[in-house]
Enzyme design. Structure first.
Site, mmCIF file in Angstrom:
data_model
loop_
_atom_site.group_PDB
_atom_site.id
_atom_site.type_symbol
_atom_site.label_atom_id
_atom_site.label_comp_id
_atom_site.label_asym_id
_atom_site.label_seq_id
_atom_site.Cartn_x
_atom_site.Cartn_y
_atom_site.Cartn_z
ATOM 1 N N ASP A 1 -6.389 10.321 -4.961
ATOM 2 C CA ASP A 1 -5.749 9.297 -4.149
ATOM 3 C C ASP A 1 -4.399 8.964 -4.771
ATOM 4 O O ASP A 1 -4.171 9.200 -5.955
ATOM 5 C CB ASP A 1 -6.626 8.039 -4.096
ATOM 6 N N ASN A 2 -3.511 8.433 -3.960
ATOM 7 C CA ASN A 2 -2.216 7.945 -4.447
ATOM 8 C C ASN A 2 -1.401 9.020 -5.171
ATOM 9 O O ASN A 2 -0.987 8.853 -6.325
ATOM 10 C CB ASN A 2 -2.424 6.721 -5.346
ATOM 11 N N CYS B 1 0.847 -1.194 0.000
ATOM 12 C CA CYS B 1 0.000 0.000 0.000
ATOM 13 C C CYS B 1 0.881 1.242 0.000
ATOM 14 O O CYS B 1 1.884 1.308 0.720
ATOM 15 C CB CYS B 1 -0.908 0.016 1.221
#
Length: 859
Positions: free
Chosen positions: A269-270, A137
């Site tokens: 996100d990310n 992750c």
């Protein structure tokens, strides 16, 4: 497979081999979990079996977890599916076993021959491979950054990584069959899940899909079994060397494009935004998020210490101790060296590294779980490695810490300094384990514990140390440090007037203001404040201040007030309370006694969870036992009460709620609560609702009250801001869980045969499933059609039922005009409890129609 060597080194399928331990490469086949945990039975994931050892990072739902670090390490190269970390943005899609082979994926976009294909056809038409891959992750080790400065994401420890044998076909083969355009550059991937911000979609570069060194797969098996629901059952993408957020689960669609994905999750996100970008800057300007330069793809270099364990104690002796851990890297690049320092980075020792992935490479071609293992065809390293180093315990006893760093084959080395960023992603500064000498033993502290307090960062922060200084905030006479400052209380920094910090308020003077309704003084963290100037403007009403007059309000104030609210207090600050530490405080939570009424506005009392009734995926009725079966709540109709619990750090969290149950109910209190689960915009979700959601039957919660400025008596008689009123009509405006205070008044009116007060209710929700208490409201309307009318309104126009006959859209001026037409001002009152947007419409309408504020109640 004619083009690939079929005379495999191991000609038998793995299931036919009696003892897999004899094989020269790691293999495991896991038995699927079957038991659904009680916590999950109460959510939309009520069919998903999970290991209770996984550490839940976002409450019960959505499910995000990592294994205990030691258990992860001890599992070896291949992680049991039950311990594999999980990142879910919402509920897990339900796919019955009998439908697995019929699962269909579409391939479309900039291709000559778009097509759809079922999983059964994928297994028949494409070459199938089994490949070991480490997944990680992007938020791994995030909690360490959040300890320095809170970012936008929830806390991960250091175990957000796992390795499995994945079986499936190559994504490049599936895309190649559709013949992509030469102008295409990206492949968009979309899953079947439906989290808060729509379907999850992201992308990777098309060239990577076609690169055998990248080995990007579409997988349907993990460690020899069909995919677990949490890991994408029945089909997912597996992208080695890239953050897990790109490996889309529950795969339904592949779109070939000439540009990156424009999906909400791909944008927000990310990403690793520049370190100078604050959470406020990122929230106010989307351009930061939409700059593709800041999107994360490849993992960065990471090394972790697993042995010694956190809080492990070792007796000092002449023996050696083996320090050990793991490392991983992105983009298929091998870690070339891992180094350990026991003198704060002045010198380094070279650790021994084991690359279990190479044993597959050395074995040549063979088959596992119906797929060809062809690691020997590539040079890329797609899995983690393990390292170890033996050192004398006597040397550890002379050290203050253990430091680890790695360097890959490109000579990129892990940094000493943390690169803080808003998302707290890709944190890979040196991993440090502190050594605490305790007599003839050594105790070891890791930086943090994933889902609870613990670790040297908590300790250093509490001691006032600077985690980012040249000694990680530790006190050490051998290292030059900046002058150690006492711990700064951030709350007092915001709340206090510096000029009043030395003014001493005598306790007798402070106590003289007890019960004062004109000059309510209260204390927070030893400082005294005068709340009189804010009585009229307090959002919770004057009573919220008056109920703590002349008392220490620290726990309640800190639990419920935001930073914005705390910054309003300097003008109210009077000084510090004389000898506050020596003053005997009245115990705030009394022992249960046979009291007729539960609630006390100045004291907390405990009630016990007896039952939890699940109404919908995110709504529950929590039923609490009072102190004895004959006790009444003592809550007047229209008022609310406070509930409080401690969070994982031991701090109180407090919120106001209105019960669903009538105040005539004895021995019980029923509270309807909508649980705000974590999502991308609010990674922690609703803190209080998730704490309540995690209560088990038999657990206790503290309650205090009543509070509020409105009270309904009977037959239209009510009081508001201590002024009596006689109303003929109520116009109630509610949104979502804001139905509870208005429902309290409805119950009082329609349980009294003599009460002829008429009520018009506007009840706004997003979707049909969000409508709470609909059965009860419909029953009242059917029984009293001339006295009560309810308009249900849905704002999600894209998902309206075909037969929807209610209001479409949000509250408008026209709707409010209709409700009051023919009614005289002074004969009706508005009771409002909804989200800010709904309340804003009411406020603007009242201003436009010049409605006196004394006739508008905001709960």
């Amino acid at each position: 497979m004619d083009s690939i060597v079929t005379e495999v080194t191991y000609g038998l399928e793995i299931k036919k081999i009696k003892d897999i331990t004899e094989l020269p490469f790691p293999v495991r086949q896991d038995s699927p979990l079957t038991e659904v945990l009680p916590t999950d039975l109460k959510t939309k994931d009520n069919f998903v079996a999970r290991d209770p050892d996984l550490l839940r990072l976002t409450g019960s739902h959505p499910f995000n977890s990592e294994p205990p670090l030691t258990k992860l390490y001890d599992s070896g190269f291949l992680t049991p599916v039950s311990l594999h970390f999980v990142r879910n943005h919402g509920p897990v899609p339900y796919v019955p076993d009998e439908n697995i082979l019929d699962w269909e994926v579409s391939i479309e976009g900039m291709v000559e021959t778009p097509y759809k294909i079922k999983l059964s056809d994928i297994m028949e038409q494409f070459d199938i491979y089994s490949t070991p891959v480490t997944m990680v992750c992007a938020g791994n080790r995030r909690k360490e950054q959040n300890m320095v400065k809170k970012g936008a994401g929830f806390n991960w420890g250091a175990a957000g990584t796992s390795t499995s044998l994945w079986t499936g076909c190559m994504l490049g083969d599936v895309i190649g069959k559709a013949r992509p355009s030469k102008r295409a550059r990206f492949v968009w991937m979309e899953g079947a899940d439906n989290p808060a911000n729509g379907a999850y979609r992201t992308c990777i570069r098309l060239s990577w899909c076609m690169d055998p060194e990248r080995c990007i797969m579409i997988a349907y098996q993990q460690n020899g079994e069909w995919l677990h629901p949490d890991h994408g059952k029945p089909l997912r993408v597996v992208i080695p060397g890239v953050i897990g957020g790109r490996s889309v689960k529950w795969l339904k669609k592949l779109v070939v494009s000439d540009r990156p994905s424009e999906n909400w999750y791909h944008y927000f996100d990310n990403r690793v935004l520049p370190t100078m970008v604050t959470p406020e800057m990122a929230k106010s300007d989307d351009r930061w998020w939409k700059d593709e330069r800041y999107a994360i793809y490849d993992l960065n270099l990471q090394t972790i210490i697993c042995k010694p364990e956190n809080q492990q104690v070792i007796k000092i002796s002449e023996d050696e101790y083996e320090i050990a851990g793991f490392g991983y890297n992105g983009g298929g690049v091998r870690i070339g060296r891992i180094e350990v320092s026991l003198d704060k980075g002045k010198s380094w020792k070279l650790a021994d590294i084991d690359y279990p992935e190479d044993r597959y490479r050395e074995a040549g071609y063979f088959r596992l779980f119906g797929g060809l293992v062809n690691v020997c065809d590539r040079m890329s390293c797609l899995c983690w490695c393990f390292w170890k180093l033996k050192v004398p315990l006597s040397e550890l006893a002379r050290s203050k810490d253990i430091l680890i760093r790695g360097m890959d084959e490109r000579m990129m080395v892990q940094p000493r300094t943390m690169y803080w960023n808003v998302t707290s992603m890709l944190n890979n500064w040196w991993y440090r384990v502190a050594i605490i000498r305790e007599g003839e033993s050594l105790r070891f502290e890791h930086p943090v514990v994933a889902n609870k307090p613990g670790g040297w960062m908590d300790r250093v922060k509490a001691e006032g140390g600077d985690i980012l200084d040249n000694n990680w905030g530790e006190v050490d006479d051998t290292v030059k440090q900046a002058e150690r400052r006492p711990h700064i209380d951030e709350d007092l920094e915001m709340m206090c007037n510096r000029e009043k910090m030395d003014v001493v308020i005598k306790y007798s003077e402070f106590e003289a203001h007890k019960d004062s309704e004109t000059e309510p003084w209260f204390a927070v963290k030893g400082q005294v404040f005068d709340g009189s100037s804010y009585l009229e403007d307090h959002p919770g009403g004057a009573q919220s201040i008056l109920m703590v007059s002349g008392e220490d309000a620290t726990d309640d104030f800190i639990a419920i007030h935001s930073s914005f609210a705390k910054k309003l207090l300097p003008s109210m600050h009077l000084g510090r309370l004389e000898e506050v530490s020596s003053v005997t405080k009245v115990k705030s939570v009394e022992q249960n006694v046979k009291r007729e009424v539960l609630l006390d506005p100045r004291k907390w009392h405990k009630i016990t969870l007896a039952e939890k009734e699940v109404i919908s995926s995110d709504s529950r009725i929590f039923k609490f036992d009072l102190e004895h079966s004959e006790q009444l709540s003592g809550l007047p109709t229209g008022k609310h009460l406070f509930l409080r619990l401690k969070d994982s750090s031991g701090k109180y969290v407090m919120r106001a709620y209105t019960p669903k149950s009538s105040n005539s109910l004895r021995g019980r209190l029923e509270i309807l609560i909508k649980v705000y689960f974590p999502n991308r915009e609010y990674p922690n979700g609703g803190i209080m609702t998730n704490l309540i959601e995690n209560l088990q039957v038999g657990n206790q919660i503290e309650v205090k009250g009543p509070v509020g400025e409105f009270e309904y008596v009977k037959c239209g008689h009510c009081s508001f801001n201590n002024k009596p009123y006689q109303m003929k009509h109520f116009v109630m405006i509610s949104g979502g869980s804001g139905i509870t205070p208005t429902y309290q008044v409805l119950q009082a009116i329609f349980s009294d045969p003599e009460d002829r007060t008429s009520v018009q209710l506007f009840f706004g929700n997003k979707k049909v499933d969000d409508i709470l208490l609909r059965e009860e409201l419909d029953h009242i309307q059917e029984k009293y059609p001339e006295q009560f009318k309810v308009d249900y309104s849905l704002s999600d126009l894209d998902h309206l039922p075909e037969n929807w006959s209610g209001v479409r859209g949000r509250l408008t001026f026209d709707i409010l005009d209709t409700y009051v037409r023919g009614k005289k001002m002074g004969e009706y009152m508005l009771l409002v409890c909804g989200p800010p947007g709904m309340n804003g419409v009411v406020e603007n309408w009242c201003n436009a129609r010049k409605l006196d504020k004394q006739y508008v109640v905001y709960f």
